[in-house]
Design a protein around this motif. Structure first.
Motif, PDB file in Angstrom:
ATOM      1  N   ARG A  42     123.246 -82.726  12.185  1.00 38.15           N
ATOM      2  CA  ARG A  42     122.564 -83.206  13.397  1.00 38.15           C
ATOM      3  C   ARG A  42     121.754 -82.086  14.035  1.00 38.15           C
ATOM      4  O   ARG A  42     120.630 -82.299  14.511  1.00 38.15           O
ATOM      5  CB  ARG A  42     123.580 -83.763  14.400  1.00 38.15           C
ATOM      6  CG  ARG A  42     124.022 -85.143  14.061  1.00 38.15           C
ATOM      7  CD  ARG A  42     124.854 -85.749  15.165  1.00 38.15           C
ATOM      8  NE  ARG A  42     125.351 -87.040  14.705  1.00 38.15           N
ATOM      9  CZ  ARG A  42     126.481 -87.567  15.048  1.00 38.15           C
ATOM     10  NH1 ARG A  42     127.288 -86.915  15.864  1.00 38.15           N
ATOM     11  NH2 ARG A  42     126.834 -88.748  14.595  1.00 38.15           N
ATOM     12  N   GLU A  43     122.337 -80.882  14.096  1.00 34.27           N
ATOM     13  CA  GLU A  43     121.616 -79.746  14.654  1.00 34.27           C
ATOM     14  C   GLU A  43     120.379 -79.429  13.817  1.00 34.27           C
ATOM     15  O   GLU A  43     119.298 -79.174  14.353  1.00 34.27           O
ATOM     16  CB  GLU A  43     122.543 -78.522  14.738  1.00 34.27           C
ATOM     17  CG  GLU A  43     123.587 -78.631  15.823  1.00 34.27           C
ATOM     18  CD  GLU A  43     124.582 -77.466  15.781  1.00 34.27           C
ATOM     19  OE1 GLU A  43     124.393 -76.531  14.967  1.00 34.27           O
ATOM     20  OE2 GLU A  43     125.534 -77.504  16.576  1.00 34.27           O
ATOM     21  N   GLU A  44     120.567 -79.436  12.488  1.00 34.34           N
ATOM     22  CA  GLU A  44     119.425 -79.192  11.605  1.00 34.34           C
ATOM     23  C   GLU A  44     118.366 -80.276  11.788  1.00 34.34           C
ATOM     24  O   GLU A  44     117.158 -79.988  11.811  1.00 34.34           O
ATOM     25  CB  GLU A  44     119.881 -79.124  10.145  1.00 34.34           C
ATOM     26  CG  GLU A  44     120.653 -77.879   9.804  1.00 34.34           C
ATOM     27  CD  GLU A  44     121.181 -77.897   8.373  1.00 34.34           C
ATOM     28  OE1 GLU A  44     120.925 -78.886   7.636  1.00 34.34           O
ATOM     29  OE2 GLU A  44     121.850 -76.923   7.993  1.00 34.34           O
ATOM     30  N   LEU A  45     118.829 -81.535  11.919  1.00 39.90           N
ATOM     31  CA  LEU A  45     117.900 -82.648  12.133  1.00 39.90           C
ATOM     32  C   LEU A  45     117.175 -82.475  13.464  1.00 39.90           C
ATOM     33  O   LEU A  45     115.963 -82.686  13.554  1.00 39.90           O
ATOM     34  CB  LEU A  45     118.631 -83.990  12.084  1.00 39.90           C
ATOM     35  CG  LEU A  45     117.782 -85.233  12.335  1.00 39.90           C
ATOM     36  CD1 LEU A  45     116.718 -85.360  11.243  1.00 39.90           C
ATOM     37  CD2 LEU A  45     118.644 -86.474  12.384  1.00 39.90           C
ATOM     38  N   ALA A  46     117.925 -82.067  14.498  1.00 37.46           N
ATOM     39  CA  ALA A  46     117.305 -81.852  15.807  1.00 37.46           C
ATOM     40  C   ALA A  46     116.275 -80.726  15.715  1.00 37.46           C
ATOM     41  O   ALA A  46     115.166 -80.832  16.264  1.00 37.46           O
ATOM     42  CB  ALA A  46     118.359 -81.540  16.862  1.00 37.46           C
ATOM     43  N   ASP A  47     116.653 -79.615  15.033  1.00 35.29           N
ATOM     44  CA  ASP A  47     115.700 -78.514  14.848  1.00 35.29           C
ATOM     45  C   ASP A  47     114.475 -78.976  14.067  1.00 35.29           C
ATOM     46  O   ASP A  47     113.339 -78.665  14.433  1.00 35.29           O
ATOM     47  CB  ASP A  47     116.357 -77.342  14.106  1.00 35.29           C
ATOM     48  CG  ASP A  47     117.330 -76.576  14.989  1.00 35.29           C
ATOM     49  OD1 ASP A  47     117.271 -76.751  16.226  1.00 35.29           O
ATOM     50  OD2 ASP A  47     118.140 -75.803  14.423  1.00 35.29           O
ATOM     51  N   ALA A  48     114.730 -79.703  12.965  1.00 38.06           N
ATOM     52  CA  ALA A  48     113.623 -80.187  12.141  1.00 38.06           C
ATOM     53  C   ALA A  48     112.745 -81.145  12.941  1.00 38.06           C
ATOM     54  O   ALA A  48     111.513 -81.084  12.862  1.00 38.06           O
ATOM     55  CB  ALA A  48     114.147 -80.866  10.886  1.00 38.06           C
ATOM     56  N   THR A  49     113.363 -82.016  13.725  1.00 38.16           N
ATOM     57  CA  THR A  49     112.610 -82.955  14.556  1.00 38.16           C
ATOM     58  C   THR A  49     111.792 -82.198  15.594  1.00 38.16           C
ATOM     59  O   THR A  49     110.622 -82.508  15.826  1.00 38.16           O
ATOM     60  CB  THR A  49     113.553 -83.956  15.249  1.00 38.16           C
ATOM     61  OG1 THR A  49     114.311 -84.637  14.261  1.00 38.16           O
ATOM     62  CG2 THR A  49     112.790 -84.960  16.082  1.00 38.16           C
ATOM     63  N   GLN A  50     112.417 -81.163  16.203  1.00 36.91           N
ATOM     64  CA  GLN A  50     111.705 -80.365  17.193  1.00 36.91           C
ATOM     65  C   GLN A  50     110.531 -79.628  16.545  1.00 36.91           C
ATOM     66  O   GLN A  50     109.423 -79.605  17.087  1.00 36.91           O
ATOM     67  CB  GLN A  50     112.668 -79.375  17.847  1.00 36.91           C
ATOM     68  CG  GLN A  50     112.080 -78.642  19.028  1.00 36.91           C
ATOM     69  CD  GLN A  50     113.103 -77.723  19.684  1.00 36.91           C
ATOM     70  OE1 GLN A  50     114.158 -77.455  19.120  1.00 36.91           O
ATOM     71  NE2 GLN A  50     112.778 -77.248  20.861  1.00 36.91           N
ATOM     72  N   LYS A  51     110.766 -79.032  15.373  1.00 36.72           N
ATOM     73  CA  LYS A  51     109.682 -78.358  14.660  1.00 36.72           C
ATOM     74  C   LYS A  51     108.584 -79.349  14.304  1.00 36.72           C
ATOM     75  O   LYS A  51     107.392 -79.057  14.430  1.00 36.72           O
ATOM     76  CB  LYS A  51     110.202 -77.688  13.392  1.00 36.72           C
ATOM     77  CG  LYS A  51     110.953 -76.415  13.640  1.00 36.72           C
ATOM     78  CD  LYS A  51     111.412 -75.800  12.321  1.00 36.72           C
ATOM     79  CE  LYS A  51     112.220 -74.541  12.539  1.00 36.72           C
ATOM     80  NZ  LYS A  51     112.722 -73.978  11.281  1.00 36.72           N
ATOM     81  N   TYR A  52     108.994 -80.532  13.838  1.00 38.53           N
ATOM     82  CA  TYR A  52     108.022 -81.571  13.474  1.00 38.53           C
ATOM     83  C   TYR A  52     107.181 -81.953  14.683  1.00 38.53           C
ATOM     84  O   TYR A  52     105.956 -82.041  14.602  1.00 38.53           O
ATOM     85  CB  TYR A  52     108.730 -82.793  12.899  1.00 38.53           C
ATOM     86  CG  TYR A  52     107.833 -83.984  12.747  1.00 38.53           C
ATOM     87  CD1 TYR A  52     106.904 -84.054  11.714  1.00 38.53           C
ATOM     88  CD2 TYR A  52     107.873 -85.051  13.663  1.00 38.53           C
ATOM     89  CE1 TYR A  52     106.062 -85.134  11.582  1.00 38.53           C
ATOM     90  CE2 TYR A  52     107.029 -86.131  13.537  1.00 38.53           C
ATOM     91  CZ  TYR A  52     106.126 -86.180  12.491  1.00 38.53           C
ATOM     92  OH  TYR A  52     105.298 -87.249  12.372  1.00 38.53           O
ATOM     93  N   GLU A  53     107.842 -82.173  15.811  1.00 39.21           N
ATOM     94  CA  GLU A  53     107.114 -82.550  17.025  1.00 39.21           C
ATOM     95  C   GLU A  53     106.182 -81.420  17.463  1.00 39.21           C
ATOM     96  O   GLU A  53     105.052 -81.670  17.894  1.00 39.21           O
ATOM     97  CB  GLU A  53     108.086 -82.924  18.157  1.00 39.21           C
ATOM     98  CG  GLU A  53     108.835 -84.222  17.939  1.00 39.21           C
ATOM     99  CD  GLU A  53     107.935 -85.434  17.831  1.00 39.21           C
ATOM    100  OE1 GLU A  53     106.897 -85.490  18.527  1.00 39.21           O
ATOM    101  OE2 GLU A  53     108.266 -86.336  17.040  1.00 39.21           O
ATOM    102  N   GLY A  54     106.658 -80.163  17.338  1.00 35.01           N
ATOM    103  CA  GLY A  54     105.811 -79.024  17.678  1.00 35.01           C
ATOM    104  C   GLY A  54     104.599 -78.953  16.763  1.00 35.01           C
ATOM    105  O   GLY A  54     103.468 -78.748  17.226  1.00 35.01           O
ATOM    106  N   GLU A  55     104.825 -79.102  15.466  1.00 35.16           N
ATOM    107  CA  GLU A  55     103.716 -79.085  14.501  1.00 35.16           C
ATOM    108  C   GLU A  55     102.776 -80.257  14.748  1.00 35.16           C
ATOM    109  O   GLU A  55     101.558 -80.109  14.660  1.00 35.16           O
ATOM    110  CB  GLU A  55     104.259 -79.140  13.060  1.00 35.16           C
ATOM    111  CG  GLU A  55     104.975 -77.888  12.623  1.00 35.16           C
ATOM    112  CD  GLU A  55     104.059 -76.705  12.466  1.00 35.16           C
ATOM    113  OE1 GLU A  55     102.891 -76.878  12.047  1.00 35.16           O
ATOM    114  OE2 GLU A  55     104.508 -75.581  12.777  1.00 35.16           O
ATOM    115  N   LYS A  56     103.354 -81.414  15.058  1.00 36.63           N
ATOM    116  CA  LYS A  56     102.534 -82.603  15.330  1.00 36.63           C
ATOM    117  C   LYS A  56     101.668 -82.365  16.570  1.00 36.63           C
ATOM    118  O   LYS A  56     100.473 -82.668  16.572  1.00 36.63           O
ATOM    119  CB  LYS A  56     103.441 -83.806  15.537  1.00 36.63           C
ATOM    120  CG  LYS A  56     102.712 -85.109  15.733  1.00 36.63           C
ATOM    121  CD  LYS A  56     103.696 -86.247  15.876  1.00 36.63           C
ATOM    122  CE  LYS A  56     103.006 -87.549  16.206  1.00 36.63           C
ATOM    123  NZ  LYS A  56     103.962 -88.634  16.423  1.00 36.63           N
TER     124      LYS A  56
END
Length: 161
Positions: A42-56
């Motif tokens: 979940r933490e990795e998913l949250a980090d990945a989601t946050q990175k994705y949103e930042g990149e987006k």
């Protein structure tokens, strides 16, 4: 399976209880591991989601910036094209005006040349006529001089005889 003696039954149940406790401990450990792994995921998913949103967001910002620059360049190029077309039209108009003025000047010069040619021809004819008259006068004068000279030559001869 039937156990006849109560002590055997107690031992059997205790062994069963111990086995179940071991299974429970194993499953509790597996569950704890699964929960910990789930939290990690979940933490990795949250980090990945946050990175994705930042990149987006960064991608959208870059896209907006590029679009704004493109539109600015497009507007600038259209303005340059319009200005160049205006300059071309102005130069075409000037060229037409200059051609017309040149044509008028050439016509005026041609008219002046024709007038000068006509005057020169008139003067040439007048000069030829004057030359003919002068030649005629010279011929007449010569004849008179010759006649007068012959008359003078004949007159002294008459007086000397």
């Amino acid at each position: 399976m039937q156990i006849a003696l109560p002590e055997d039954r107690i031992k059997y149940l205790e062994s069963q209880t111990q086995a179940l406790e071991m299974q429970l401990a194993y499953r509790s450990e597996a569950t704890a591991n699964a929960v910990a792994e789930s939290e990690t995921i979940r933490e990795e998913l949250a980090d990945a989601t946050q990175k994705y949103e930042g990149e987006k967001k960064m991608s959208m910002d870059v896209t907006r910036s590029m679009t704004r620059q493109y539109k600015g360049m497009q507007e600038e190029l259209l303005n340059k094209i319009t200005e160049r077309e205006r300059i071309v039209e102005t130069l075409k108009d000037e060229l037409e005006t200059l051609k017309r003025v040149q044509k008028e000047e050439i016509a005026k010069k041609d008219e002046i040349i024709q007038c000068k040619d006509a005057q020169a021809e008139k003067h040439r004819i007048e000069t030829e006529n004057m030359c003919k008259q002068f030649a005629g006068m010279l011929v007449d004068a010569r004849i008179k001089i010759v006649n007068h000279t012959q008359a003078s030559d004949v007159a002294p001869a008459k007086t000397s005889c």
